[in-house]
Design a protein around this motif. Structure first.
Motif, mmCIF file in Angstrom:
data_model
loop_
_atom_site.group_PDB
_atom_site.id
_atom_site.type_symbol
_atom_site.label_atom_id
_atom_site.label_comp_id
_atom_site.label_asym_id
_atom_site.label_seq_id
_atom_site.Cartn_x
_atom_site.Cartn_y
_atom_site.Cartn_z
ATOM 1 N N VAL A 172 -33.475 56.983 12.821
ATOM 2 C CA VAL A 172 -34.908 57.165 13.080
ATOM 3 C C VAL A 172 -35.236 56.793 14.524
ATOM 4 O O VAL A 172 -36.027 57.470 15.194
ATOM 5 C CB VAL A 172 -35.738 56.324 12.094
ATOM 6 C CG1 VAL A 172 -37.190 56.229 12.538
ATOM 7 C CG2 VAL A 172 -35.661 56.923 10.691
ATOM 8 N N MET A 173 -34.613 55.731 15.045
ATOM 9 C CA MET A 173 -34.920 55.280 16.399
ATOM 10 C C MET A 173 -34.330 56.203 17.452
ATOM 11 O O MET A 173 -34.983 56.530 18.450
ATOM 12 C CB MET A 173 -34.411 53.853 16.596
ATOM 13 C CG MET A 173 -35.080 52.823 15.691
ATOM 14 S SD MET A 173 -34.550 51.128 15.988
ATOM 15 C CE MET A 173 -35.401 50.771 17.537
ATOM 16 N N LEU A 174 -33.097 56.657 17.249
ATOM 17 C CA LEU A 174 -32.445 57.494 18.250
ATOM 18 C C LEU A 174 -32.870 58.950 18.171
ATOM 19 O O LEU A 174 -32.926 59.639 19.191
ATOM 20 C CB LEU A 174 -30.924 57.393 18.103
ATOM 21 C CG LEU A 174 -30.265 56.167 18.753
ATOM 22 C CD1 LEU A 174 -28.813 56.045 18.335
ATOM 23 C CD2 LEU A 174 -30.375 56.245 20.285
ATOM 24 N N LEU A 175 -33.159 59.434 16.976
ATOM 25 C CA LEU A 175 -33.534 60.837 16.815
ATOM 26 C C LEU A 175 -35.051 61.026 16.773
ATOM 27 O O LEU A 175 -35.531 62.161 16.872
ATOM 28 C CB LEU A 175 -32.916 61.406 15.536
ATOM 29 C CG LEU A 175 -31.385 61.462 15.543
ATOM 30 C CD1 LEU A 175 -30.852 61.830 14.174
ATOM 31 C CD2 LEU A 175 -30.889 62.448 16.580
ATOM 32 N N GLY A 176 -35.783 59.925 16.603
ATOM 33 C CA GLY A 176 -37.238 60.018 16.567
ATOM 34 C C GLY A 176 -37.926 59.384 17.756
ATOM 35 O O GLY A 176 -39.111 59.609 17.978
ATOM 36 N N GLY A 177 -37.180 58.570 18.532
ATOM 37 C CA GLY A 177 -37.761 57.944 19.712
ATOM 38 C C GLY A 177 -38.883 56.978 19.401
ATOM 39 O O GLY A 177 -39.781 56.773 20.226
ATOM 40 N N ALA A 237 -33.408 58.368 23.627
ATOM 41 C CA ALA A 237 -33.922 59.576 22.992
ATOM 42 C C ALA A 237 -34.622 60.469 24.000
ATOM 43 O O ALA A 237 -34.435 61.693 24.015
ATOM 44 C CB ALA A 237 -34.867 59.197 21.852
ATOM 45 N N ALA A 238 -35.436 59.870 24.876
ATOM 46 C CA ALA A 238 -36.147 60.650 25.887
ATOM 47 C C ALA A 238 -35.180 61.280 26.883
ATOM 48 O O ALA A 238 -35.296 62.465 27.230
ATOM 49 C CB ALA A 238 -37.152 59.762 26.610
ATOM 50 N N LYS A 263 -37.170 49.928 33.837
ATOM 51 C CA LYS A 263 -36.053 49.003 34.003
ATOM 52 C C LYS A 263 -35.015 49.124 32.892
ATOM 53 O O LYS A 263 -33.859 48.747 33.066
ATOM 54 C CB LYS A 263 -36.578 47.567 34.040
ATOM 55 C CG LYS A 263 -37.617 47.306 35.127
ATOM 56 C CD LYS A 263 -37.032 47.453 36.509
ATOM 57 C CE LYS A 263 -38.064 47.088 37.577
ATOM 58 N NZ LYS A 263 -37.533 47.253 38.945
ATOM 59 N N THR A 264 -35.426 49.637 31.729
ATOM 60 C CA THR A 264 -34.520 49.679 30.589
ATOM 61 C C THR A 264 -33.533 50.835 30.740
ATOM 62 O O THR A 264 -33.947 51.977 30.946
ATOM 63 C CB THR A 264 -35.303 49.851 29.280
ATOM 64 O OG1 THR A 264 -36.272 48.812 29.187
ATOM 65 C CG2 THR A 264 -34.372 49.800 28.081
ATOM 66 N N PRO A 265 -32.232 50.573 30.623
ATOM 67 C CA PRO A 265 -31.238 51.648 30.758
ATOM 68 C C PRO A 265 -31.147 52.471 29.483
ATOM 69 O O PRO A 265 -31.610 52.063 28.414
ATOM 70 C CB PRO A 265 -29.936 50.888 31.008
ATOM 71 C CG PRO A 265 -30.145 49.574 30.305
ATOM 72 C CD PRO A 265 -31.611 49.255 30.436
ATOM 73 N N ALA A 266 -30.548 53.638 29.614
ATOM 74 C CA ALA A 266 -30.301 54.506 28.461
ATOM 75 C C ALA A 266 -28.829 54.449 28.094
ATOM 76 O O ALA A 266 -27.966 54.194 28.939
ATOM 77 C CB ALA A 266 -30.705 55.948 28.778
ATOM 78 N N VAL A 321 -41.841 66.063 25.544
ATOM 79 C CA VAL A 321 -41.274 64.729 25.363
ATOM 80 C C VAL A 321 -42.384 63.684 25.370
ATOM 81 O O VAL A 321 -42.313 62.683 24.645
ATOM 82 C CB VAL A 321 -40.225 64.430 26.460
ATOM 83 C CG1 VAL A 321 -39.705 62.994 26.350
ATOM 84 C CG2 VAL A 321 -39.068 65.416 26.368
ATOM 85 N N ARG A 322 -43.426 63.905 26.156
ATOM 86 C CA ARG A 322 -44.570 62.975 26.162
ATOM 87 C C ARG A 322 -45.195 62.887 24.772
ATOM 88 O O ARG A 322 -45.467 61.787 24.270
ATOM 89 C CB ARG A 322 -45.618 63.447 27.178
ATOM 90 C CG ARG A 322 -46.880 62.579 27.179
ATOM 91 C CD ARG A 322 -47.863 63.052 28.230
ATOM 92 N NE ARG A 322 -48.541 64.279 27.831
ATOM 93 C CZ ARG A 322 -49.633 64.323 27.079
ATOM 94 N NH1 ARG A 322 -50.167 63.199 26.609
ATOM 95 N NH2 ARG A 322 -50.196 65.469 26.783
ATOM 96 N N HIS A 323 -45.421 64.019 24.130
ATOM 97 C CA HIS A 323 -45.982 64.013 22.776
ATOM 98 C C HIS A 323 -44.991 63.404 21.783
ATOM 99 O O HIS A 323 -45.385 62.706 20.855
ATOM 100 C CB HIS A 323 -46.352 65.435 22.356
ATOM 101 C CG HIS A 323 -47.547 65.986 23.080
ATOM 102 N ND1 HIS A 323 -48.826 65.515 22.871
ATOM 103 C CD2 HIS A 323 -47.654 66.950 24.024
ATOM 104 C CE1 HIS A 323 -49.667 66.173 23.644
ATOM 105 N NE2 HIS A 323 -48.988 67.050 24.365
ATOM 106 N N PHE A 324 -43.713 63.685 21.977
ATOM 107 C CA PHE A 324 -42.653 63.155 21.120
ATOM 108 C C PHE A 324 -42.668 61.629 21.131
ATOM 109 O O PHE A 324 -42.536 60.973 20.085
ATOM 110 C CB PHE A 324 -41.315 63.701 21.619
ATOM 111 C CG PHE A 324 -40.089 63.080 21.024
ATOM 112 C CD1 PHE A 324 -39.750 63.296 19.704
ATOM 113 C CD2 PHE A 324 -39.252 62.293 21.793
ATOM 114 C CE1 PHE A 324 -38.596 62.737 19.151
ATOM 115 C CE2 PHE A 324 -38.108 61.729 21.262
ATOM 116 C CZ PHE A 324 -37.774 61.951 19.941
#
Length: 370
Positions: A135-140, A323-324, A103-106, A337-340
């Motif tokens: 950190v949040m946008l580049l690290g997810g 980020a994803a 539900k959360t948009p990007a 991306v799953r591991h990320f």
């Protein structure tokens, strides 16, 4: 230990423990359970009646599933302890999820770039917030993962590449390669804060704690007004404000952060007092980390509003989804991306993919056929 306490101890995540404990309390209140003996007498009819009650409350399918999962988990624990003969919740059908679509948009790429530049680069708080957003946008990272980071978790070297060490759900550790922008911003913040390399201090702490630790004054914005901080105004403890340096390039030893000069005799007179207080200051700084709620409500949300991104679902979690989505848009492998993101199941990762929302053409119209 009480039965419930023993059961909850199996979960590493504090969020899971809180949610499951609340869910079991709801079931106990609905069923009129008041003692552990009554809990051991729960039957299938109790479970089915509660499921019907949850449906009647119009709760979302995911919430209903979590509540039923919490109850089933507790009953499974009682079964393992040989306190009940069977788990009456096992096999009870749970509501089907509407879809695997989250539900959360990007954010768009332009919005994400604007968000990274939103905090003021000329204040200590702004430099800290710029590091957090990077950190949040580049690290997810999840918001709970951000607030539990330690200084020693930053700049871990793996195969000659700087990584960020993240403690995720279930106590699982993962390493995320630190993008140059992330490294630059975090290093600048740590230098300004005066943090010891590889220390056990929280990576991101409340500004009042930093100022009490360093003796620094408060930040002021370009209009000369004192900047409000999470947990209240900066001087709510009676501290004296001091205007920060107005020089556009902040360095670790600008007037706002340097300690007052001491003469040799004053230094000798105060050394014993300083040694006594140093331990207290270090302890205070280590325990002064941000909370996940403050990170979301007092840091991320205001900057989203500042760049014009508003809406009920635009939250701190939107940065993780962004980020994803951006990684997948740049042809990153879904499993990578799953591991990320630290997902146990790849199905969860697919729910973070928002590439369809800004595609110019439907897939059916770009097939090279006909």
């Amino acid at each position: 230990m009480p039965i419930e306490t023993q059961w909850l101890a199996n979960f590493a995540s504090a969020c899971t423990r809180r949610a499951y404990a609340a869910d079991v309390r709801d079931f106990a209140a609905f069923s009129g359970l008041q003692t552990q003996t009554e809990l051991l007498q729960v039957a299938r009819s109790h479970v089915l009646a509660w499921r019907h009650h949850l449906q009647a409350q119009s709760l979302s399918p995911s919430t209903q599933r979590r509540k039923l999962a919490a109850l089933s988990s507790l009953l499974e624990h009682l079964l393992d302890e040989q306190l009940i003969p069977t788990n009456p919740a096992r096999g009870a059908r749970r509501p089907r999820l509407e879809s695997h679509e989250g539900k959360t948009p990007a954010l768009s790429l332009e919005q994400a770039q604007a968000l990274l530049e939103a905090p003021d680069a000329n204040t200590l708080k702004g430099v800290r917030d710029r590091a957090i957003l990077a950190v949040m946008l580049l690290g997810g990272l999840r918001r709970a993962e951000v607030v539990t980071l330690r200084v020693r978790d930053f700049d871990c070297q793996r195969a000659g590449v700087a990584h960020l060490r993240v403690m995720g759900k279930g106590g699982k550790t993962r390493f995320i390669a630190a993008a140059p922008l992330m490294r630059e911003r975090v290093q600048r913040y740590l230098a300004m804060r005066g943090a010891e390399p590889q220390s056990d201090e929280r990576l991101f702490v409340r500004m009042k704690a930093v100022r009490r630790h360093s003796g620094a004054g408060s930040d002021v914005n370009p209009q000369g007004l004192h900047i409000e901080e999470e947990g209240g105004s900066l001087n709510d403890t009676g501290g004296t404000f001091r205007r920060a340096s107005t020089h556009p390039n902040i360095e670790p030893h600008t007037a706002a952060f340097e300690r007052g000069p001491k003469s040799p005799q004053n230094l000798q007179t105060n050394v014993s007092q300083q040694s006594r207080c140093q331990g207290q200051r270090d302890t205070a700084l280590k325990s002064a980390g941000l909370t996940a709620g403050a990170l979301a409500q007092r840091i991320v949300q205001p900057y989203l509003a500042q760049i014009g991104v508003v809406g009920e679902r635009f939250s701190a979690h939107a940065l993780r989804v962004t980020a994803a989505t951006l990684a997948l848009r740049e042809r990153a492998d879904l499993n990578e991306v799953r591991h990320f993101l630290g997902h146990a199941c790849i199905t969860t990762t697919t729910a973070y993919d928002r590439r369809w929302s800004d595609s110019n053409q439907p897939v059916s119209l770009v097939l090279p056929l006909g």
